[in-house]
Design a protein around this motif. Structure first.
Motif, mmCIF file in Angstrom:
data_model
loop_
_atom_site.group_PDB
_atom_site.id
_atom_site.type_symbol
_atom_site.label_atom_id
_atom_site.label_comp_id
_atom_site.label_asym_id
_atom_site.label_seq_id
_atom_site.Cartn_x
_atom_site.Cartn_y
_atom_site.Cartn_z
ATOM 1 N N SER A 76 59.677 -5.538 -32.356
ATOM 2 C CA SER A 76 60.053 -4.158 -32.052
ATOM 3 C C SER A 76 61.515 -4.160 -31.639
ATOM 4 N N TRP A 77 62.176 -3.025 -31.831
ATOM 5 C CA TRP A 77 63.600 -2.857 -31.536
ATOM 6 C C TRP A 77 63.724 -1.489 -30.877
ATOM 7 N N ASN A 78 63.724 -1.471 -29.551
ATOM 8 C CA ASN A 78 63.722 -0.212 -28.817
ATOM 9 C C ASN A 78 64.999 -0.075 -27.995
ATOM 10 N N HIS A 79 65.775 0.933 -28.354
ATOM 11 C CA HIS A 79 67.035 1.193 -27.657
ATOM 12 C C HIS A 79 66.918 2.540 -26.952
ATOM 13 N N ALA A 80 66.878 2.483 -25.616
ATOM 14 C CA ALA A 80 66.796 3.714 -24.829
ATOM 15 C C ALA A 80 68.193 4.327 -24.717
ATOM 16 N N HIS A 81 68.276 5.639 -24.800
ATOM 17 C CA HIS A 81 69.559 6.331 -24.696
ATOM 18 C C HIS A 81 69.303 7.747 -24.199
ATOM 19 N N ASP A 82 70.241 8.288 -23.419
ATOM 20 C CA ASP A 82 70.112 9.663 -22.916
ATOM 21 C C ASP A 82 70.086 10.678 -24.054
ATOM 22 N N ASP A 83 70.831 10.382 -25.115
ATOM 23 C CA ASP A 83 70.897 11.268 -26.276
ATOM 24 C C ASP A 83 69.804 10.854 -27.265
ATOM 25 N N PRO A 84 68.823 11.733 -27.525
ATOM 26 C CA PRO A 84 67.724 11.380 -28.430
ATOM 27 C C PRO A 84 68.177 10.932 -29.824
ATOM 28 N N ALA A 85 69.347 11.392 -30.250
ATOM 29 C CA ALA A 85 69.839 10.986 -31.574
ATOM 30 C C ALA A 85 70.155 9.488 -31.610
ATOM 31 N N TYR A 86 70.371 8.886 -30.432
ATOM 32 C CA TYR A 86 70.699 7.459 -30.376
ATOM 33 C C TYR A 86 69.548 6.603 -29.879
ATOM 34 N N ALA A 87 68.564 7.231 -29.216
ATOM 35 C CA ALA A 87 67.395 6.485 -28.758
ATOM 36 C C ALA A 87 66.594 6.073 -29.991
ATOM 37 N N LEU A 88 66.185 4.821 -30.048
ATOM 38 C CA LEU A 88 65.546 4.329 -31.261
ATOM 39 C C LEU A 88 64.356 3.453 -30.933
ATOM 40 N N GLU A 89 63.220 3.774 -31.524
ATOM 41 C CA GLU A 89 62.046 2.908 -31.479
ATOM 42 C C GLU A 89 61.763 2.510 -32.914
ATOM 43 N N SER A 90 61.982 1.228 -33.210
ATOM 44 C CA SER A 90 61.840 0.785 -34.589
ATOM 45 C C SER A 90 61.276 -0.629 -34.625
#
Length: 142
Positions: A76-90
């Motif tokens: 899994s590759w999960n990047h949390a970010h305040d901006d949903p356009a940059y938050a990624l669950e992949s």
């Protein structure tokens, strides 16, 4: 809302690398080598192992999802970010296939939402560069 193939996009990069799968596997699974071509990390190969990939910009939380030694690796590759356009669950999957010239390496990152155009574009360009660096690292291995 149902999940269909149109809900998310996938970045796929394939490269023919003139080295045997065993060498690529080492570079994909040994923390000091991963740090040379991708990011600093606390990688471990056990199923379910949680690790982070760390850069100057922050980190990505990962978990080992599937391992077929010498053939495929998925996490899994999960990047949390305040901006949903940059938050990624992949999910990132590397597949190694022996060829007469070395190895066909396929990398897939699945899970980009339609509103994540910048993250998708960044991953497309970023993975190409990372895999070029991976090939350079593999070339230095005995």
């Amino acid at each position: 809302m149902t999940d269909t193939d149109t809900d998310t996009r996938t970045v796929t990069v394939e490269r023919e690398i003139p080295h045997p799968p065993e060498k690529l596997w080492r570079a994909l699974t040994q923390p000091h080598l991963i740090a040379e071509w991708l990011m600093k990390n606390d990688f471990g190969l056990d199923l379910g192992h949680r690790f982070q990939l760390r850069g100057d910009w922050g980190h990505v939380d990962c978990e080992i999802l599937d391992v077929e030694p010498g053939r495929s690796l998925s996490y899994s590759w999960n990047h949390a970010h305040d901006d949903p356009a940059y938050a990624l669950e992949s999910t990132v999957t590397f597949t190694l296939e022996p060829t007469s010239a070395g190895t066909r390496l396929r990398m897939e990152q699945v899970g980009f939402r339609p509103d994540q155009k910048q993250a998708f574009g960044g991953a497309k360009g970023g993975w190409r560069i990372h895999l070029e660096n991976l090939e350079k690292v593999v070339a230095t291995l005995d």
